[in-house]
Design an enzyme around this catalytic site. Structure first.
Site, PDB file in Angstrom:
ATOM      1  CG  LEU A   1      40.946  47.012  29.543  1.00 12.48           C
ATOM      2  CD1 LEU A   1      41.002  46.602  31.014  1.00 12.48           C
ATOM      3  CD2 LEU A   1      39.911  48.111  29.356  1.00 12.48           C
TER       4      LEU A   1
ATOM      5  CE  LYS B   1      52.105  38.187  37.809  1.00 16.05           C
ATOM      6  NZ  LYS B   1      51.327  37.347  38.729  1.00 16.05           N
TER       7      LYS B   1
ATOM      8  CD  GLU C   1      44.133  34.629  33.391  1.00 17.34           C
ATOM      9  OE1 GLU C   1      44.954  34.005  34.084  1.00 17.34           O
ATOM     10  OE2 GLU C   1      44.342  34.980  32.221  1.00 17.34           O
TER      11      GLU C   1
ATOM     12  NE  ARG D   1      50.450  30.132  40.470  1.00 22.74           N
ATOM     13  CZ  ARG D   1      49.873  30.741  39.449  1.00 22.74           C
ATOM     14  NH1 ARG D   1      48.767  30.254  38.921  1.00 22.74           N
ATOM     15  NH2 ARG D   1      50.376  31.856  38.952  1.00 22.74           N
TER      16      ARG D   1
END
Ligand code: MV4
Length: 452
Positions: free
Chosen positions: A204, A238, A288, A292
């Site tokens: 993508l 991030k 995914e 956690r």
């Protein structure tokens, strides 16, 4: 099983975050730390602290025998792993439970399944989640890979089953490049993960990274807490996250939220989890699942008012979640800026002594950080030193509040990425919410070119 004492197997801001939730629940905390972290804030705040080894994480925060010994010495009832380190290590979760210590996390089998990206996709498919078109499981031969690529069309992406987080991925532009790149991907996966299993997906080109926060009670009760847009990344790290995603309508959120909620319920998943999707041309594609608590969980807490760590501790104790889906209300907009001790232009790490420190405050401003004036940021660990989270009635309000809070934030003695976030708040495209996973690196390249 009531939990009276929790060992926090982590450091930095997340260790503090867990300590705070425990404290508010009347639960004692045990900090563990490396020799480099003897003066760390998580050590200062905890009820007890135990040194578990030298600075290198492999010898301390990843040292399973030392952490288990610390839990036994302190007579901790439970272990919370935070994020990173041992948080997605199914063997560690097994060992914790074998020692009759409560694991504040999902069933180790769920960690194991989602840790293998091929297994994770197979599971997601069974649960009715939409997948990126690709191979049905691993690809072993060139012929197999060619057949898949011909079916889905080039470009394709080869990914390592044991990879994740962007490690071990390669874009294959056309048939000529296929055989050598598959061979290379397998060799690199073998070297990096000890596992040469690879699989193929349609590549993508300009998706957004949108992830749904989920939470299960382990018995089929589950909620979704909306999405976070995490498209702003640099080298798979991030940089800024926000909720809700500027790309989704309330209708799309509700429909996709129900799909992931139902999947999590069917799994009988326990605790906090994140379903990661790529979102392109109005379509979601599962990639995914993270088993956690995540770094960016505070943006979800800000828009829902739900304390995710408290919920983790509740379900680990055998208590029900404090909310059902109909109780969940999404209010306003939240943004998190990750502040790293790095040069904002080069991203070179900048450890050292914080000579002066003043955190911003005011309405709807949250700072999750273990920094204090005089603290020496050690060079051995991740450079994330603070998360600045703001909430506002609208995205525009949140952006203005973030700009104001960044301006107030004083961290002297080390370089930080605060100036990078200030520049982002001033950018018109970011202001419009008009970005994909490619946007930040292009924007940084443009700024670097301008600076010359
Ligand atoms: C992709 C992709 C494009 N197509 N899969 C990177 C991390 C890992 N979680 C999955 N990743 C990607 N998978 C297909 N089929 C592009 C990425 C990707 C990416 C994803 C999310 C956020 C930032 C990213 C940066 C580069 C590549």
């Amino acid at each position: 099983m009531t939990i009276g004492k929790i060992l926090i197997a982590n450091r930095g801001e997340i260790a503090l975050r867990i300590h705070r939730a425990a404290r508010e629940m009347g639960i004692k905390t045990v900090a563990v730390h490396s020799t480099a972290d003897a003066d760390a804030m998580h050590v200062r705040l905890a009820d007890e602290a135990i040194c578990i080894g030298p600075p290198a994480a492999a010898d301390s925060y990843l040292n399973i025998p030392n952490i288990i010994s610390a839990a036994e010495i302190a007579q901790a009832d439970a272990i919370h792993p935070g994020y990173g380190f041992l948080s997605e290590n199914a063997r560690f979760a097994d060992i914790v439970e074998e020692h009759n210590i409560i694991w504040i996390g999902p069933d180790p089998e769920h960690i194991r399944t989602m840790g293998d990206k091929v297994e994770a996709k197979r599971t997601a498919a069974k649960l009715g989640l939409p997948l990126v078109p690709g191979s049905d499981g691993p690809v072993t031969t060139t012929q197999e890979a060619e057949a898949v690529a011909d079916r889905i069309g080039y470009p394709v992406l080869v990914k390592a089953a044991s990879g994740g987080g962007g490690r071990g991925m390669k874009v294959i532009a056309d048939a000529a490049a296929l055989a050598p790149l598959i061979a290379q991907a397998k060799a690199e996966a073998k070297a990096a993960f000890g596992d040469d299993t690879v699989y193929i997906e349609k590549y993508l080109s300009e998706p957004r990274h949108i992830e749904f926060q989920v939470f299960g009670d382990g018995h089929g009760g589950a909620v979704h807490l909306g999405e976070r847009d995490c498209s702003l990344q640099r080298r798979h790290q991030k940089v800024l996250e926000e909720a809700p995603s500027p790309a989704l309508t309330a209708e799309v959120r509700a429909a996709m939220g129900e799909t992931v909620r139902a999947a999590v319920a069917k799994l009988k998943y326990r605790g906090a989890g994140t379903m990661e999707f790529l979102y392109e041309n109005g379509q979601f594609y599962f990639i995914e699942m993270n088993t956690r608590l995540q770094v960016e969980h505070p943006v979800t807490e800000a828009i829902t008012g739900i304390d995710l760590v408290r919920e983790q501790i509740r379900v680990a104790s055998g208590l029900p979640m404090s909310v059902t889906q109909t109780d969940v209300r999404f209010a306003g907009h939240a943004i998190e800026c990750r502040i790293n001790a790095e040069d904002a232009a080069t991203f070179a790490p900048s450890p050292g002594r914080v000579t002066d420190y003043l955190a911003p405050g005011g309405l709807d401003v949250r700072v999750d950080s273990a920094l204090y004036a005089g603290y020496r940021i050690p060079p051995y660990y991740d450079s994330l030193v603070a998360k600045l989270i703001v909430h506002g009635a609208t995205r525009e309000d949140a952006l203005r509040r973030m700009a104001r809070a960044l301006e107030e934030y004083v961290i002297l003695g080390v370089k930080t990425t605060i100036p990078l976030h200030q520049a982002l708040m001033d950018d018109p495209a970011f202001g419009r919410g008009d970005y994909s996973i490619k946007w930040l690196e292009r924007w940084l390249a443009g700024r670097a070119a301008e600076a010359i």
